[in-house]
Design a protein around this motif. Structure first.
Motif, PDB file in Angstrom:
ATOM      1  N   LYS A   1    -102.890   3.430 -16.275  1.00 31.03           N
ATOM      2  CA  LYS A   1    -102.377   3.419 -14.901  1.00 31.03           C
ATOM      3  C   LYS A   1    -103.221   4.254 -13.940  1.00 31.03           C
ATOM      4  O   LYS A   1    -103.322   3.936 -12.751  1.00 31.03           O
ATOM      5  CB  LYS A   1    -100.922   3.880 -14.869  1.00 31.03           C
ATOM      6  CG  LYS A   1    -100.692   5.321 -15.278  1.00 31.03           C
ATOM      7  CD  LYS A   1     -99.192   5.651 -15.287  1.00 31.03           C
ATOM      8  CE  LYS A   1     -98.928   7.095 -15.665  1.00 31.03           C
ATOM      9  NZ  LYS A   1     -97.461   7.384 -15.704  1.00 31.03           N
ATOM     10  N   ARG A   2    -103.852   5.307 -14.438  1.00 33.23           N
ATOM     11  CA  ARG A   2    -104.678   6.157 -13.560  1.00 33.23           C
ATOM     12  C   ARG A   2    -105.921   5.420 -13.066  1.00 33.23           C
ATOM     13  O   ARG A   2    -106.560   5.843 -12.104  1.00 33.23           O
ATOM     14  CB  ARG A   2    -105.089   7.429 -14.304  1.00 33.23           C
ATOM     15  CG  ARG A   2    -105.952   7.160 -15.507  1.00 33.23           C
ATOM     16  CD  ARG A   2    -106.279   8.428 -16.291  1.00 33.23           C
ATOM     17  NE  ARG A   2    -107.073   8.140 -17.474  1.00 33.23           N
ATOM     18  CZ  ARG A   2    -108.387   7.946 -17.469  1.00 33.23           C
ATOM     19  NH1 ARG A   2    -109.054   8.046 -16.321  1.00 33.23           N
ATOM     20  NH2 ARG A   2    -109.029   7.671 -18.576  1.00 33.23           N
ATOM     21  N   LEU A   3    -106.272   4.312 -13.726  1.00 36.05           N
ATOM     22  CA  LEU A   3    -107.450   3.553 -13.334  1.00 36.05           C
ATOM     23  C   LEU A   3    -107.129   2.465 -12.318  1.00 36.05           C
ATOM     24  O   LEU A   3    -108.021   1.720 -11.912  1.00 36.05           O
ATOM     25  CB  LEU A   3    -108.088   2.917 -14.580  1.00 36.05           C
ATOM     26  CG  LEU A   3    -108.483   3.890 -15.711  1.00 36.05           C
ATOM     27  CD1 LEU A   3    -108.985   3.111 -16.916  1.00 36.05           C
ATOM     28  CD2 LEU A   3    -109.520   4.884 -15.226  1.00 36.05           C
ATOM     29  N   THR A   4    -105.866   2.377 -11.926  1.00 38.61           N
ATOM     30  CA  THR A   4    -105.435   1.337 -10.994  1.00 38.61           C
ATOM     31  C   THR A   4    -104.870   1.970  -9.722  1.00 38.61           C
ATOM     32  O   THR A   4    -104.516   3.157  -9.711  1.00 38.61           O
ATOM     33  CB  THR A   4    -104.340   0.448 -11.619  1.00 38.61           C
ATOM     34  OG1 THR A   4    -103.102   1.186 -11.664  1.00 38.61           O
ATOM     35  CG2 THR A   4    -104.720   0.014 -13.033  1.00 38.61           C
ATOM     36  N   PRO A   5    -104.747   1.180  -8.645  1.00 37.92           N
ATOM     37  CA  PRO A   5    -104.152   1.696  -7.406  1.00 37.92           C
ATOM     38  C   PRO A   5    -102.644   1.479  -7.341  1.00 37.92           C
ATOM     39  O   PRO A   5    -102.047   1.553  -6.269  1.00 37.92           O
ATOM     40  CB  PRO A   5    -104.872   0.862  -6.331  1.00 37.92           C
ATOM     41  CG  PRO A   5    -105.122  -0.449  -6.993  1.00 37.92           C
ATOM     42  CD  PRO A   5    -105.371  -0.146  -8.449  1.00 37.92           C
ATOM     43  N   LEU A   6    -101.999   1.216  -8.474  1.00 36.65           N
ATOM     44  CA  LEU A   6    -100.579   0.887  -8.489  1.00 36.65           C
ATOM     45  C   LEU A   6     -99.720   2.131  -8.237  1.00 36.65           C
ATOM     46  O   LEU A   6    -100.041   3.235  -8.693  1.00 36.65           O
ATOM     47  CB  LEU A   6    -100.185   0.268  -9.826  1.00 36.65           C
ATOM     48  CG  LEU A   6    -100.874  -1.053 -10.182  1.00 36.65           C
ATOM     49  CD1 LEU A   6    -100.486  -1.485 -11.589  1.00 36.65           C
ATOM     50  CD2 LEU A   6    -100.520  -2.131  -9.167  1.00 36.65           C
ATOM     51  N   ASP A   7     -98.590   1.931  -7.541  1.00 39.62           N
ATOM     52  CA  ASP A   7     -97.644   3.037  -7.356  1.00 39.62           C
ATOM     53  C   ASP A   7     -96.681   3.082  -8.549  1.00 39.62           C
ATOM     54  O   ASP A   7     -96.711   2.224  -9.438  1.00 39.62           O
ATOM     55  CB  ASP A   7     -96.896   2.924  -6.027  1.00 39.62           C
ATOM     56  CG  ASP A   7     -96.057   1.655  -5.904  1.00 39.62           C
ATOM     57  OD1 ASP A   7     -95.528   1.172  -6.925  1.00 39.62           O
ATOM     58  OD2 ASP A   7     -95.925   1.136  -4.778  1.00 39.62           O
ATOM     59  N   ASP A   8     -95.808   4.091  -8.559  1.00 40.03           N
ATOM     60  CA  ASP A   8     -94.940   4.313  -9.718  1.00 40.03           C
ATOM     61  C   ASP A   8     -94.012   3.125  -9.991  1.00 40.03           C
ATOM     62  O   ASP A   8     -93.778   2.763 -11.154  1.00 40.03           O
ATOM     63  CB  ASP A   8     -94.105   5.583  -9.515  1.00 40.03           C
ATOM     64  CG  ASP A   8     -94.952   6.849  -9.576  1.00 40.03           C
ATOM     65  OD1 ASP A   8     -96.088   6.765 -10.093  1.00 40.03           O
ATOM     66  OD2 ASP A   8     -94.481   7.904  -9.111  1.00 40.03           O
ATOM     67  N   GLU A   9     -93.463   2.517  -8.937  1.00 37.78           N
ATOM     68  CA  GLU A   9     -92.548   1.394  -9.132  1.00 37.78           C
ATOM     69  C   GLU A   9     -93.272   0.176  -9.688  1.00 37.78           C
ATOM     70  O   GLU A   9     -92.741  -0.550 -10.534  1.00 37.78           O
ATOM     71  CB  GLU A   9     -91.853   1.038  -7.818  1.00 37.78           C
ATOM     72  CG  GLU A   9     -90.635   1.873  -7.514  1.00 37.78           C
ATOM     73  CD  GLU A   9     -89.533   1.730  -8.555  1.00 37.78           C
ATOM     74  OE1 GLU A   9     -89.102   0.591  -8.838  1.00 37.78           O
ATOM     75  OE2 GLU A   9     -89.107   2.761  -9.108  1.00 37.78           O
ATOM     76  N   GLU A  10     -94.485  -0.054  -9.231  1.00 40.09           N
ATOM     77  CA  GLU A  10     -95.267  -1.182  -9.746  1.00 40.09           C
ATOM     78  C   GLU A  10     -95.628  -0.966 -11.212  1.00 40.09           C
ATOM     79  O   GLU A  10     -95.569  -1.908 -12.020  1.00 40.09           O
ATOM     80  CB  GLU A  10     -96.532  -1.364  -8.895  1.00 40.09           C
ATOM     81  CG  GLU A  10     -96.238  -1.887  -7.497  1.00 40.09           C
ATOM     82  CD  GLU A  10     -97.424  -1.777  -6.559  1.00 40.09           C
ATOM     83  OE1 GLU A  10     -97.519  -2.596  -5.632  1.00 40.09           O
ATOM     84  OE2 GLU A  10     -98.260  -0.865  -6.748  1.00 40.09           O
ATOM     85  N   VAL A  11     -95.970   0.263 -11.566  1.00 36.96           N
ATOM     86  CA  VAL A  11     -96.277   0.581 -12.960  1.00 36.96           C
ATOM     87  C   VAL A  11     -95.035   0.390 -13.820  1.00 36.96           C
ATOM     88  O   VAL A  11     -95.108  -0.167 -14.933  1.00 36.96           O
ATOM     89  CB  VAL A  11     -96.799   2.022 -13.089  1.00 36.96           C
ATOM     90  CG1 VAL A  11     -96.875   2.442 -14.561  1.00 36.96           C
ATOM     91  CG2 VAL A  11     -98.169   2.152 -12.444  1.00 36.96           C
ATOM     92  N   ARG A  12     -93.891   0.822 -13.306  1.00 38.51           N
ATOM     93  CA  ARG A  12     -92.645   0.699 -14.069  1.00 38.51           C
ATOM     94  C   ARG A  12     -92.300  -0.769 -14.330  1.00 38.51           C
ATOM     95  O   ARG A  12     -91.942  -1.147 -15.452  1.00 38.51           O
ATOM     96  CB  ARG A  12     -91.508   1.390 -13.314  1.00 38.51           C
ATOM     97  CG  ARG A  12     -90.216   1.527 -14.105  1.00 38.51           C
ATOM     98  CD  ARG A  12     -89.197   2.368 -13.350  1.00 38.51           C
ATOM     99  NE  ARG A  12     -89.620   3.757 -13.285  1.00 38.51           N
ATOM    100  CZ  ARG A  12     -89.914   4.392 -12.150  1.00 38.51           C
ATOM    101  NH1 ARG A  12     -89.850   3.762 -10.990  1.00 38.51           N
ATOM    102  NH2 ARG A  12     -90.289   5.654 -12.175  1.00 38.51           N
ATOM    103  N   LEU A  13     -92.412  -1.607 -13.305  1.00 37.15           N
ATOM    104  CA  LEU A  13     -92.132  -3.028 -13.481  1.00 37.15           C
ATOM    105  C   LEU A  13     -93.118  -3.656 -14.459  1.00 37.15           C
ATOM    106  O   LEU A  13     -92.730  -4.436 -15.344  1.00 37.15           O
ATOM    107  CB  LEU A  13     -92.187  -3.756 -12.139  1.00 37.15           C
ATOM    108  CG  LEU A  13     -92.076  -5.285 -12.204  1.00 37.15           C
ATOM    109  CD1 LEU A  13     -90.758  -5.713 -12.836  1.00 37.15           C
ATOM    110  CD2 LEU A  13     -92.231  -5.892 -10.812  1.00 37.15           C
ATOM    111  N   LEU A  14     -94.401  -3.330 -14.315  1.00 34.54           N
ATOM    112  CA  LEU A  14     -95.417  -3.884 -15.202  1.00 34.54           C
ATOM    113  C   LEU A  14     -95.137  -3.502 -16.651  1.00 34.54           C
ATOM    114  O   LEU A  14     -95.206  -4.345 -17.555  1.00 34.54           O
ATOM    115  CB  LEU A  14     -96.797  -3.370 -14.788  1.00 34.54           C
ATOM    116  CG  LEU A  14     -97.974  -3.782 -15.681  1.00 34.54           C
ATOM    117  CD1 LEU A  14     -98.135  -5.294 -15.709  1.00 34.54           C
ATOM    118  CD2 LEU A  14     -99.261  -3.106 -15.211  1.00 34.54           C
TER     119      LEU A  14
END
Length: 382
Positions: free
Chosen positions: A354-367
């Motif tokens: 996740k640190r290598l992407t521009p995703l926010d916490d909610e997007e990471v959680r859904l993914l």
């Protein structure tokens, strides 16, 4: 005598025609190749302002344009095959680009930026399909002296060579600005959130939160007793104003009632409860996880939550999560299917990536929940 001259004349005429045909063929072939090569020149590539004022200026700031060794890679070196067959096929494909130039698809900076990710994806996919053929005209694992690279680069390149990775898997955005890979899925999700504001669930239906939502002991005037995760199935009991009383069922480990998971032994999050909230769930049954030997308790909890952020169809969320994975996970490697790992293995994998992407916490959680739900040890209950 006349017969001999007439025969000789025919031979001379046919020979002349043959020679003229050969000359015409050579000239025609030479002319065709001359024109073909002219379209490979950087001057031709930047002859339209769409290229000259955007990607060309980005390229001029890159190491492929100016570097210590003085070796410059021109546009065609990266984007056009060298061998004649693949080169011709690439030129035929490029006629589509001429069409879009004629109709003005990207004739303003705003139009170009809106399509930058799509255009980049086309090129990344092409390079991956050819095993980064144009990159390998100059670069190859065999020619690398890993001892002259820094420790991190040497380790990474050696691992990539062993894994059979191709250049474009890791080297994107090295000659041009990197596209905003989140723009497409965030725009689509914003539209979905807007539509959800007008959706009023009916008692007896099952809904799915579009984002993490606070769980409340009563509709108004009370603090939260927990938080339900995005995509968690909620059965609607009653609806009052802008609130819904919902029921959810999940599993918690023995001694840890504050966290509810989707399946016993598989840490797919459903809800996180406060100390007060953890005292409320009704225990339904206890099973033993065969992998860990730990007892897991199935529990049911009812609580209130605000409406306006639900979907009646979880497929909408899965479609959104799939777009997130496709746009972001492919920045460094080919897309892995959800069943490539177990549900619990996906947790460490997502945390590392996740640190290598521009995703926010909610997007990471859904993914993460999307991938865990489709994992090889959980997909049967999806």
């Amino acid at each position: 005598m006349l017969w001999w001259w007439s025969r000789t004349g025919r031979v001379l005429v046919l020979s002349g025609v043959g020679v003229a045909g050969v000359v015409a063929g050579v000239v025609g072939w030479g002319g065709f190749n001359t024109v073909l090569e002219a379209t490979n020149s950087t001057a031709f590539c930047i002859s339209c302002h769409e290229m000259r004022s955007t990607v060309y200026e980005e390229y001029r700031r890159s190491v492929h344009y100016a570097n210590a060794s003085g070796v410059r890679a021109a546009c065609a070196d990266c984007h056009v095959p060298r061998d004649w067959t693949h080169k011709l096929l690439r030129k035929v494909q490029a006629t589509n680009e001429l069409y879009h130039w004629l109709v003005g698809t990207i004739d303003t900076p705003e139009k170009f930026e809106a399509k930058r990710h799509e255009l980049a994806r086309h090129e990344w996919d092409r390079m991956r399909a050819t095993d980064s053929r144009e990159c390998r005209n100059c670069h190859s694992f065999e020619a690398m002296d890993f001892h002259k690279q820094n420790a991190k680069a040497a380790t990474t390149m050696a691992a990539a060579a062993k894994a059979g990775k191709t250049c474009i898997d890791c080297h994107k955005g090295i000659a041009h600005n990197f596209p905003d890979v989140t723009a497409g899925h965030r725009r689509a999700f914003a539209d979905q959130r807007e539509r959800a504001k007008g959706f009023v669930p009916t008692p007896g239906s099952t809904v799915y939160p579009l984002t993490s939502l606070a769980l409340l002991e009563r509709p108004e005037g009370a603090g939260p007793i927990g938080e339900v995760s995005v995509s968690t199935p909620l059965r609607v009991l009653t609806v009052e104003g802008g609130f819904a009383r919902v029921e959810l069922t999940g599993w918690h480990r023995d001694g840890s009632p504050e966290t509810l998971y989707r399946l016993p032994g598989k840490r797919i999050p459903l809800a996180k409860l406060t100390d007060a909230g953890a005292a409320g769930p009704e225990a339904l049954r206890v099973v033993t996880d065969p992998d860990s030997g730990q007892p897991w308790t199935e529990a049911r909890i009812t609580a209130w939550t605000r409406t306006g952020a639900f979907s009646a169809d979880r497929a909408v969320l899965w479609e959104h999560a799939a777009r997130i994975a496709d746009a972001n996970c492919t920045l460094c490697h080919t897309l892995h299917s959800a069943d490539a790992y177990t549900a619990n293995q996906w947790i460490g994998t997502i945390n590392a990536m996740k640190r290598l992407t521009p995703l926010d916490d909610e997007e990471v959680r859904l993914l993460q929940i999307y991938l865990q739900t489709g994992a090889k040890d959980a997909a049967a209950s999806r």
